[in-house]
Design an enzyme around this catalytic site. Structure first.
Site, mmCIF file in Angstrom:
data_model
loop_
_atom_site.group_PDB
_atom_site.id
_atom_site.type_symbol
_atom_site.label_atom_id
_atom_site.label_comp_id
_atom_site.label_asym_id
_atom_site.label_seq_id
_atom_site.Cartn_x
_atom_site.Cartn_y
_atom_site.Cartn_z
ATOM 1 N N CYS A 72 0.849 -1.191 0.000
ATOM 2 C CA CYS A 72 0.000 0.000 0.000
ATOM 3 C C CYS A 72 0.884 1.239 0.000
ATOM 4 O O CYS A 72 1.651 1.471 0.944
ATOM 5 C CB CYS A 72 -0.925 -0.006 1.214
ATOM 6 S SG CYS A 72 -1.951 1.470 1.356
ATOM 7 N N PHE A 73 0.781 2.047 -1.043
ATOM 8 C CA PHE A 73 1.611 3.247 -1.136
ATOM 9 C C PHE A 73 1.139 4.339 -0.182
ATOM 10 O O PHE A 73 1.935 5.176 0.247
ATOM 11 C CB PHE A 73 1.610 3.769 -2.573
ATOM 12 C CG PHE A 73 2.392 2.916 -3.522
ATOM 13 C CD1 PHE A 73 3.766 2.997 -3.582
ATOM 14 C CD2 PHE A 73 1.741 2.000 -4.342
ATOM 15 C CE1 PHE A 73 4.489 2.210 -4.455
ATOM 16 C CE2 PHE A 73 2.454 1.203 -5.213
ATOM 17 C CZ PHE A 73 3.841 1.313 -5.272
#
Length: 275
Positions: A123-124
């Site tokens: 997850c950025f």
């Protein structure tokens, strides 16, 4: 890879900025506008109830966001010394170099530079991998972020409706709000603050729908006992009852984790770790 590493830094900063702007607009603009006469406002007025609801949603979203970062998936390659470097260790663990040597449900993330168990995705917006340890907190983060955005959307529409003396009873009014507002803004008939709120309405709608869709998709995978990485790689998983799959992620005391941001309460993983 350089672009991905840059995105891994920019995306969390972008999320925190949006969260701060949303909090400021709610506390200093939307909620005060709901009070017509603060001296005669009853205890359980709509403004106070809305403020309490927004603070509850925001606290859960931010709390689970922090727990997703703190509860990083364990690095299964840590402490292993195969004498050939970290990437070769990772290839050995997740089966990239030797499929028969892979540990169950493991994957090496080159952004995090570690091998995680039951890896789902990177997850950025949290700058972290989502795996077995923080999956429940990630789902709660998506859920409460979606609810907080939709709550802000409703409050923002009420503010714009009162400020511009317009009605959103017609669904087309929201769709045509942006182009009409842009023309009024450049003609000087619309204030900068009102134009900024209108832009935030569409941003809240997009983030809210995206988080809600992602949350539903993630729960569907959990019911099937799969992760996004397993689906992408075509890995076959052992069929289990959907109740067991949910309990593995949410634990037996799932209601406590639904109301307040806590770690994986009562999950099988924590019990195995304590043993």
């Amino acid at each position: 890879m350089l672009v991905l590493r840059l995105l891994n830094v920019v995306a969390p900063a972008y999320f925190l900025c949006i969260s701060l702007v949303t909090f400021v607009l709610q506390i200093f603009l939307f909620i005060p506008s709901m009070f017509r006469d603060p001296s005669t406002t009853p205890l359980f007025s709509p403004a106070l109830l809305h403020g309490a609801l927004f603070l509850f949603l925001s606290a859960n979203a931010l709390g689970n966001y922090i727990l997703v970062i703190q509860s990083s998936p364990e690095d299964l390659g840590k402490g292993l010394n195969l004498g050939e470097g970290a990437e070769v260790v990772a290839d050995w663990l997740d089966g990239s170099r030797s499929p028969g040597s892979a540990l169950p449900s493991t994957h090496f993330c080159r952004l995090c530079a570690r091998v995680t168990q039951r890896h789902d995705h990177h997850c950025f917006f949290t700058g972290n991998c989502i795996g077995r340890r923080n999956m429940r907190n990630f789902i709660m983060f998506c859920l409460y972020t979606s609810l907080a955005c939709l709550d802000s959307l409703v409050a923002g529409m009420a503010y714009i409706s009162a400020a511009l003396s317009m009605s959103f009873a017609n669904p087309l009014a929201f769709l045509t709000l942006l182009p009409h507002s842009i023309s009024q803004f450049f003609s000087g008939a619309l204030l900068s603050s009102e134009m900024f709120v209108i832009l935030m309405l569409y941003l809240w709608l997009g983030i809210g729908l995206a988080c809600a869709g992602f949350c539903c998709h993630q729960i569907l995978l959990i019911l099937r006992g799969q992760t996004r990485y397993q689906v992408r790689k075509g890995i076959v998983v052992r069929a289990r009852p959907w109740r067991e799959n949910l309990q593995e992620v949410f634990g037996k005391k799932w209601l406590l984790g639904l109301l307040i941001p806590v770690l994986n309460v009562g999950s099988d993983y924590r019990r195995q770790k304590e043993k």
